[in-house]
Design a protein around this motif. Structure first.
Motif, PDB file in Angstrom:
ATOM      1  N   ILE A 329       0.877  -1.168   0.000  1.00 42.74           N
ATOM      2  CA  ILE A 329       0.000   0.000   0.000  1.00 42.74           C
ATOM      3  C   ILE A 329       0.912   1.214   0.000  1.00 42.74           C
ATOM      4  CG2 ILE A 329      -1.735   1.291   1.299  1.00 42.74           C
ATOM      5  CD1 ILE A 329      -2.600  -1.423   2.515  1.00 42.74           C
ATOM      6  N   VAL A 330       0.787   2.071  -1.013  1.00 36.78           N
ATOM      7  CA  VAL A 330       1.709   3.190  -1.199  1.00 36.78           C
ATOM      8  C   VAL A 330       1.008   4.500  -0.863  1.00 36.78           C
ATOM      9  CG1 VAL A 330       3.235   4.369  -2.823  1.00 36.78           C
ATOM     10  CG2 VAL A 330       2.884   1.899  -3.031  1.00 36.78           C
ATOM     11  N   LEU A 331       1.615   5.296   0.008  1.00 39.54           N
ATOM     12  CA  LEU A 331       1.087   6.626   0.327  1.00 39.54           C
ATOM     13  C   LEU A 331       1.682   7.648  -0.628  1.00 39.54           C
ATOM     14  CD1 LEU A 331       1.008   6.688   4.243  1.00 39.54           C
ATOM     15  CD2 LEU A 331      -0.577   5.658   2.610  1.00 39.54           C
ATOM     16  N   ASP A 332       0.858   8.625  -1.017  1.00 42.73           N
ATOM     17  CA  ASP A 332       1.228   9.580  -2.065  1.00 42.73           C
ATOM     18  C   ASP A 332       1.343  10.990  -1.492  1.00 42.73           C
ATOM     19  OD1 ASP A 332       1.420  10.069  -5.118  1.00 42.73           O
ATOM     20  OD2 ASP A 332      -0.083  11.525  -4.461  1.00 42.73           O
ATOM     21  N   ARG A 333       2.464  11.651  -1.774  1.00 38.04           N
ATOM     22  CA  ARG A 333       2.682  12.991  -1.240  1.00 38.04           C
ATOM     23  C   ARG A 333       1.765  14.028  -1.909  1.00 38.04           C
ATOM     24  NH1 ARG A 333       6.412  14.326   2.174  1.00 38.04           N
ATOM     25  NH2 ARG A 333       7.583  12.395   1.817  1.00 38.04           N
ATOM     26  N   GLU A 334       1.462  13.837  -3.192  1.00 40.63           N
ATOM     27  CA  GLU A 334       0.589  14.788  -3.895  1.00 40.63           C
ATOM     28  C   GLU A 334      -0.825  14.751  -3.324  1.00 40.63           C
ATOM     29  OE1 GLU A 334      -1.050  15.728  -8.417  1.00 40.63           O
ATOM     30  OE2 GLU A 334       0.709  14.423  -8.119  1.00 40.63           O
ATOM     31  N   LEU A 335      -1.357  13.558  -3.076  1.00 45.82           N
ATOM     32  CA  LEU A 335      -2.687  13.463  -2.474  1.00 45.82           C
ATOM     33  C   LEU A 335      -2.687  14.065  -1.076  1.00 45.82           C
ATOM     34  CD1 LEU A 335      -3.816   9.846  -3.487  1.00 45.82           C
ATOM     35  CD2 LEU A 335      -4.661  12.015  -4.410  1.00 45.82           C
ATOM     36  N   ASN A 336      -1.615  13.852  -0.330  1.00 43.93           N
ATOM     37  CA  ASN A 336      -1.524  14.427   1.001  1.00 43.93           C
ATOM     38  C   ASN A 336      -1.527  15.949   0.943  1.00 43.93           C
ATOM     39  OD1 ASN A 336      -1.001  14.026   3.960  1.00 43.93           O
ATOM     40  ND2 ASN A 336       0.874  15.120   3.469  1.00 43.93           N
ATOM     41  N   ILE A 344      -3.678   7.385  -0.013  1.00 42.44           N
ATOM     42  CA  ILE A 344      -3.259   6.122  -0.608  1.00 42.44           C
ATOM     43  C   ILE A 344      -3.298   6.231  -2.131  1.00 42.44           C
ATOM     44  CG2 ILE A 344      -3.869   3.686  -0.904  1.00 42.44           C
ATOM     45  CD1 ILE A 344      -4.894   3.705   1.961  1.00 42.44           C
ATOM     46  N   SER A 345      -2.169   5.996  -2.771  1.00 40.28           N
ATOM     47  CA  SER A 345      -2.094   5.987  -4.232  1.00 40.28           C
ATOM     48  C   SER A 345      -2.507   4.593  -4.705  1.00 40.28           C
ATOM     49  CB  SER A 345      -0.667   6.314  -4.679  1.00 40.28           C
ATOM     50  OG  SER A 345      -0.566   6.315  -6.081  1.00 40.28           O
ATOM     51  N   VAL A 346      -3.708   4.481  -5.259  1.00 33.27           N
ATOM     52  CA  VAL A 346      -4.279   3.161  -5.517  1.00 33.27           C
ATOM     53  C   VAL A 346      -3.619   2.452  -6.696  1.00 33.27           C
ATOM     54  CG1 VAL A 346      -6.486   3.842  -4.525  1.00 33.27           C
ATOM     55  CG2 VAL A 346      -6.129   4.057  -6.983  1.00 33.27           C
ATOM     56  N   LEU A 347      -3.087   3.177  -7.668  1.00 32.38           N
ATOM     57  CA  LEU A 347      -2.553   2.515  -8.869  1.00 32.38           C
ATOM     58  C   LEU A 347      -1.308   1.682  -8.586  1.00 32.38           C
ATOM     59  CD1 LEU A 347      -3.228   5.201 -11.627  1.00 32.38           C
ATOM     60  CD2 LEU A 347      -4.596   3.200 -10.994  1.00 32.38           C
ATOM     61  N   PRO A 348      -0.315   2.167  -7.831  1.00 32.71           N
ATOM     62  CA  PRO A 348       0.831   1.298  -7.526  1.00 32.71           C
ATOM     63  C   PRO A 348       0.588   0.362  -6.348  1.00 32.71           C
ATOM     64  CG  PRO A 348       1.236   3.481  -6.654  1.00 32.71           C
ATOM     65  CD  PRO A 348      -0.066   3.561  -7.400  1.00 32.71           C
ATOM     66  N   SER A 349      -0.567   0.465  -5.708  1.00 31.17           N
ATOM     67  CA  SER A 349      -0.887  -0.399  -4.567  1.00 31.17           C
ATOM     68  C   SER A 349      -1.573  -1.668  -5.059  1.00 31.17           C
ATOM     69  CB  SER A 349      -1.790   0.332  -3.572  1.00 31.17           C
ATOM     70  OG  SER A 349      -1.183   1.515  -3.091  1.00 31.17           O
ATOM     71  N   LEU A 350      -1.300  -2.759  -4.385  1.00 32.00           N
ATOM     72  CA  LEU A 350      -1.973  -4.008  -4.735  1.00 32.00           C
ATOM     73  C   LEU A 350      -1.891  -4.980  -3.582  1.00 32.00           C
ATOM     74  CD1 LEU A 350       0.057  -6.497  -6.891  1.00 32.00           C
ATOM     75  CD2 LEU A 350       1.142  -4.508  -5.860  1.00 32.00           C
ATOM     76  N   SER A 351      -2.831  -5.935  -3.581  1.00 30.46           N
ATOM     77  CA  SER A 351      -2.824  -7.041  -2.645  1.00 30.46           C
ATOM     78  C   SER A 351      -2.893  -8.318  -3.466  1.00 30.46           C
ATOM     79  CB  SER A 351      -4.014  -6.952  -1.675  1.00 30.46           C
ATOM     80  OG  SER A 351      -4.132  -8.127  -0.911  1.00 30.46           O
TER      81      SER A 351
END
Length: 476
Positions: A329-336, A344-351
């Motif tokens: 799960i990747v956190l994104d500085r731009e969204l923050n 949470i940057s959903v595109l590079p995140s995966l399970s």
């Protein structure tokens, strides 16, 4: 007969060197008496003939070559464990620090754990609900999985960790009697540790949380023990008491930096970025302690949190973590920067295990289709935004403008949520459908026709929990 060795040969940072040892073993715990009154523990981390290098857990401050007496214990480091440790707070090596007295141990366990027999492992099924839409809906956490969070300095990973601990459960309809959380913090500041304690107490979840806290000013060697102590308790509760345990480890970067510091003190040849060449195996000994054992009802699920230096996902710590774990799960500085929480940057995140723990019998039958379609549509939003930056939004087609509206609403309604908003799976999927209805039905090509017929025109689903099934009695 116990033999006591007088004096030391060398002291280097958190390490002490003792010569003339007989019968010493690697990873053996030693007791060190400093100045006749100060008792400390150490661990043998290197043996060369009769010469041993000892990690001193409480640090070497105040130690001198002539004022230290050392005794071998003949055993590895053990942690007294008990179910009564839930609701308690410990330091990095398992000593109570909450003023509530000592723990009455049910047994003692080696903090290094025992490797799980691959043949006895059960494939992870059933989900753990965090109440966070971006995780539950798109990167679902499965029991027995190890799913790390990649963050950066200044991003709200501490707040996200606290929210996961306070909101996580076995499902919307499941009884949480067999669910507990083991929380380990490494190298945190005092105010951050107080924030965690206060948050858990105010949320009323402290009774099913065991906390291991290693502060930034605690000895660096203690930081290497903290995650192992936490996982030792988790394994006992999961495999002996048949509980489902979620282990949250923050911050694994502090653990790795402590490993680098100790490695440098030992004079070892560094590898990438100065970290030791065995960083991968050290991380694996921690991450691989998640799982489910055949014949048991318990599970150990891990959420390690790490801060990426300079937001570099190719840095050795996130890079090696990604090899060992089952997604990220990747956190994104731009969204923050847009005040979106959690960012949470959903595109590079995966399970990677998500597909086997969701759907009919686990969450809801439309879950996988909704997740696939949301991913696909949000990916297309990036292309439309790039086009709009070149030709201007006014020159876009009506369909492209619909995608821009979808992207804005997806970020501000689906990803963004209040830290105290504990969403059910049903509510998360309903929000997803509300967003997808902003697009023409012909654009929803990742959803099965039967699912589309049932949910696309449905403007309200009543009680969002009504259609959900308890994963405790699901498949698998």
């Amino acid at each position: 007969m116990s033999v006591e060795y007088l004096g030391l040969s060398q002291i280097n940072g958190p390490l002490a060197v003792l010569e003339g040892l007989q019968g010493a073993k690697y990873d053996e715990v030693v007791e060190m008496n400093v100045g006749g009154s100060d008792r400390r523990l150490g661990r043998i981390i290197r043996i060369d003939g009769d010469r041993a290098v000892i990690q001193v857990f409480q640090g070497t401050s105040g130690m001198a070559l002539r004022n230290t007496h050392t005794r071998l214990t003949g055993r590895p480091m053990m942690l007294p464990v008990s179910q009564d440790m839930l609701g308690r707070t410990f330091d990095g090596i398992g000593n109570p620090i909450d003023g509530l007295g000592e723990i009455t141990a049910e047994e003692e366990r080696d903090i290094n754990g025992m490797p799980l027999n691959p043949v006895e492992r059960v494939y992870p099924r059933n989900y753990i609900r965090t109440g966070i839409s971006a995780i539950d809906g798109l990167t679902t956490l499965i029991r027995g999985q190890k799913l790390p969070i990649f963050s950066g300095n200044g991003l709200p990973h501490d707040r996200l960790a606290a929210q996961i601990v306070t909101q996580s459960s076995l499902g919307d309809d499941a009884s949480d009697e067999s669910f507990a959380v083991v929380f380990a913090a490494m190298g945190v500041k005092y105010d951050v540790a107080q924030y965690f304690r206060k948050t858990f107490e105010e949320a009323g979840v402290l009774d099913h949380v065991a906390m291991f806290i290693n502060l930034a000013d605690d000895p660096v060697v203690e930081r290497l023990i903290t995650p192992r102590a936490a996982l030792t308790l988790a394994e006992y509760l999961a495999f002996e008491k048949q509980m489902n345990i979620l282990v949250v480890l923050t911050d694994m970067t502090s653990f790795c930096e402590a490993l680098r510091e100790v490695s440098s003190s030992k004079g070892e040849i560094p590898s990438r970025k100065g970290y030791p060449g065995y960083l991968y195996s050290e991380l694996a000994t921690i991450y691989e302690r998640a799982g489910i054992v055949k014949g048991g009802k318990g599970s150990v699920t891990q959420i390690p949190i790490l801060t990426m230096p300079n937001d570099d996902i190719t840095h050795p710590i996130p890079d090696l973590t990604g090899y060992i774990t089952e997604g990220q799960i990747v956190l994104d500085r731009e969204l923050n920067g847009q005040a979106i929480y959690p960012p949470i940057s959903v595109l590079p995140s995966l399970s990677r295990l998500m597909k086997d723990g969701i759907g009919d019998g686990y969450t809801r039958k439309d879950h996988q289709d909704v997740a696939n379609q949301l991913f696909a549509c949000y990916a297309h939003v990036g292309d439309v935004r790039a086009l709009a930056s070149v030709i201007g939004e006014d020159e876009l087609t009506d369909l492209d403008r619909s995608y821009l509206e979808f992207g804005r609403d997806f970020e501000h309604r689906f990803i963004n949520q209040d830290p105290h908003d504990n969403r059910t799976i049903g509510r998360t999927l309903d929000i997803g459908w509300e967003l997808l209805r902003k697009l023409p039905r012909t654009e929803l090509d990742r959803i099965d026709t039967k699912i589309l017929d049932e949910f696309y025109e449905k403007k309200g689903s009543g009680d969002p929990d009504a259609s959900e099934k308890n994963s405790e009695n699901g498949k698998g």
